[in-house]
Motif scaffolding. Structure first.
Motif, short mmCIF file in Angstrom:
data_model
loop_
_atom_site.label_atom_id
_atom_site.label_comp_id
_atom_site.label_asym_id
_atom_site.label_seq_id
_atom_site.Cartn_x
_atom_site.Cartn_y
_atom_site.Cartn_z
N ALA A 14 22.07 31.07 17.51
CA ALA A 14 20.66 30.90 17.87
C ALA A 14 20.18 29.54 17.36
CB ALA A 14 19.82 32.02 17.25
N PRO A 15 20.41 28.47 18.12
CA PRO A 15 20.06 27.12 17.67
C PRO A 15 18.57 27.00 17.33
CG PRO A 15 21.46 27.02 19.62
CD PRO A 15 21.09 28.46 19.44
N PRO A 16 18.25 26.31 16.25
CA PRO A 16 16.85 26.12 15.87
C PRO A 16 16.00 25.49 16.97
CG PRO A 16 18.29 25.44 14.09
CD PRO A 16 19.17 25.70 15.27
N SER A 17 16.62 24.68 17.83
CA SER A 17 15.86 24.02 18.90
C SER A 17 15.32 25.01 19.92
CB SER A 17 16.75 22.99 19.62
OG SER A 17 17.90 23.60 20.18
N GLY A 26 14.55 29.02 10.09
CA GLY A 26 15.42 28.16 9.30
C GLY A 26 15.44 28.59 7.85
N LEU A 27 15.98 27.72 7.00
CA LEU A 27 16.05 27.99 5.56
C LEU A 27 14.67 27.71 4.95
CD1 LEU A 27 17.89 28.81 3.19
CD2 LEU A 27 18.38 26.38 2.88
N ILE A 28 14.04 28.75 4.44
CA ILE A 28 12.68 28.64 3.93
C ILE A 28 12.67 28.37 2.43
CG2 ILE A 28 10.49 29.89 3.66
CD1 ILE A 28 11.21 31.34 6.29
N HIS A 99 13.97 33.54 14.04
CA HIS A 99 12.86 34.26 14.66
C HIS A 99 12.85 34.06 16.18
CE1 HIS A 99 8.27 35.09 14.91
NE2 HIS A 99 8.96 36.21 15.08
N THR A 100 11.97 33.17 16.68
CA THR A 100 11.88 33.03 18.14
C THR A 100 13.14 32.39 18.73
OG1 THR A 100 10.63 30.96 17.84
CG2 THR A 100 9.37 32.97 18.22
N ALA A 205 20.87 20.76 25.20
CA ALA A 205 20.45 19.58 24.45
C ALA A 205 20.97 19.57 23.02
CB ALA A 205 18.92 19.48 24.46
N HIS A 206 21.05 20.75 22.38
CA HIS A 206 21.45 20.76 20.97
C HIS A 206 22.93 20.40 20.77
CE1 HIS A 206 22.73 24.87 22.13
NE2 HIS A 206 23.60 24.77 21.15
#
Length: 364
Positions: A14-17, A26-28, A99-100, A205-206
């Motif tokens: 699940a790429p962050p992009s 991501g890492l919070i 998440h999303t 793109a990622h």
């Protein structure tokens, strides 16, 4: 094993992009270079979950919902978000959220929902745009296949369910190397004409860095001519919600009872019945009222999601049944998805599923 290794695997899936602009996946909290003592999987990183992580010796909590959405200007423990932050930092517990981006990826949260109902022939309900790129490059005829195979291996050339997609076109390239160059063909200071193949491939793109690097590594030229172009196309494999078909058409009440059973919910809020069979079903994890228009346009007989407001139920307009199963209930199987991703990639490592029910909603 390090926290960054866990993150790398999760973000490959699940790429962050893929996350929405308002999100904070991501890492919070935490140091990505810390060694992993244990991983606890949950829907929400609550205080009780942090206590469970401490008890079980886990220094990484992987959650679906980010514990921090907006910026924290003060951390004084005045609310549960700040108290989780204090506990995480004090006890060196890293907190990571998908998440999303996990919602939008093709095999993500909505796919877990679809699996509960055995939906077939699923497709993304609202594909995202501007996530695709196209690469153009030019290689000598004898080396074109090597370059193309390298691009495929790097992840380029996938269109829907088809792989190794590309376009070849022959032509003639020219170049004149300056003194001191070492051209693959021709001589410095002389214009050279070379029969070449124009190669075109599409990719997410990622993956741009990986795809371009693979091309440069396997291309024979000292200086490689290439273009990367941003595409406006919808990316059919990434986006919000899914729509698919039940194995067999069902009576409406039988369908709603099945939904209640499969989603382990104490309540299903639904719109008036239409006295029609339910066959095509749309669904979206979490607050999904924003996809109602797409669900109707897809010809769905029912739309399963959560957090519909009173007046939004009127928007069904007897075109489909809205079935609101609850936010937690629609996304609870994200924990199973995390578990599957990690156990598939780390065969000798066992993440733990949290035993804490973080659902803040109760039913009488």
């Amino acid at each position: 094993m390090y926290i960054r290794d866990i993150i790398q695997v999760l973000e490959a899936f699940a790429p962050p992009s893929y996350q929405e602009h308002y999100d904070n996946a991501g890492l919070i909290f935490g140091n990505p270079d810390a060694a992993v003592t244990g991983v606890l999987l949950t829907l929400d990183a609550t205080e009780a979950v942090m206590d469970e992580a401490l008890e079980k010796g886990c220094n990484l909590v992987v959650a679906h919902h980010p514990i921090v959405f907006g910026g924290l200007k003060k951390i004084t423990g005045r609310n549960y978000v700040e108290r989780v932050a204090i506990k995480a930092i004090r006890h060196d517990i890293a907190v990571y959220a998908a998440h999303t981006n996990l919602d939008n990826v093709r095999g993500g949260v909505s796919a877990m929902m679809a699996a509960r109902l055995d939906l077939q022939h699923t497709r993304v309900l609202a594909p995202k745009r501007e996530l695709l790129r196209k690469l153009y490059t030019f290689a000598p005829v004898a080396d074109a296949e090597i370059v193309r195979n390298a691009l495929f291996a790097a992840g380029a050339g996938h269109i829907g369910q088809y792989g190794e997609c590309s376009f070849y076109h022959p032509g003639t390239g020219t170049f004149n190397g300056a003194p001191g160059t070492d051209p693959y063909v021709g001589q410095p200071g002389e214009r050279h004409h070379e029969e070449e193949i124009k190669i075109e491939v599409i990719f997410p793109a990622h993956l741009e860095g990986r795809v371009v690097s693979a091309m440069l590594q396997h291309h024979p030229y000292e200086e490689v001519a290439y273009d990367v172009v941003k595409l406006e196309n919808a990316y059919a494999e990434v986006g919000s919600g899914l729509v698919g078909s039940l194995p067999e058409a069902m009576d409406e009440m039988d369908f709603l009872r099945l939904v209640k059973e499969r989603f382990l919910t104490g309540c299903v809020r639904y719109t008036p019945l239409r006295n029609k069979k339910v066959k095509k079903v749309a669904l979206c994890g979490g607050a999904g009222s924003f996809l109602l228009k797409q669900a109707k346009a897809a010809g769905a007989d029912a739309y399963i999601s959560a957090d519909f407001k009173y007046h939004e139920f009127f928007d069904a307009e007897n075109q489909l049944i809205i079935a609101d199963v609850g936010h937690f209930e629609s996304e609870q199987f994200a924990v199973d998805l995390f578990y599957h991703i990690l156990t598939e990639n780390f065969r000798k490592f066992a993440p733990l599923k949290s035993t804490i029910n973080t659902n803040p909603v109760n039913y009488l």
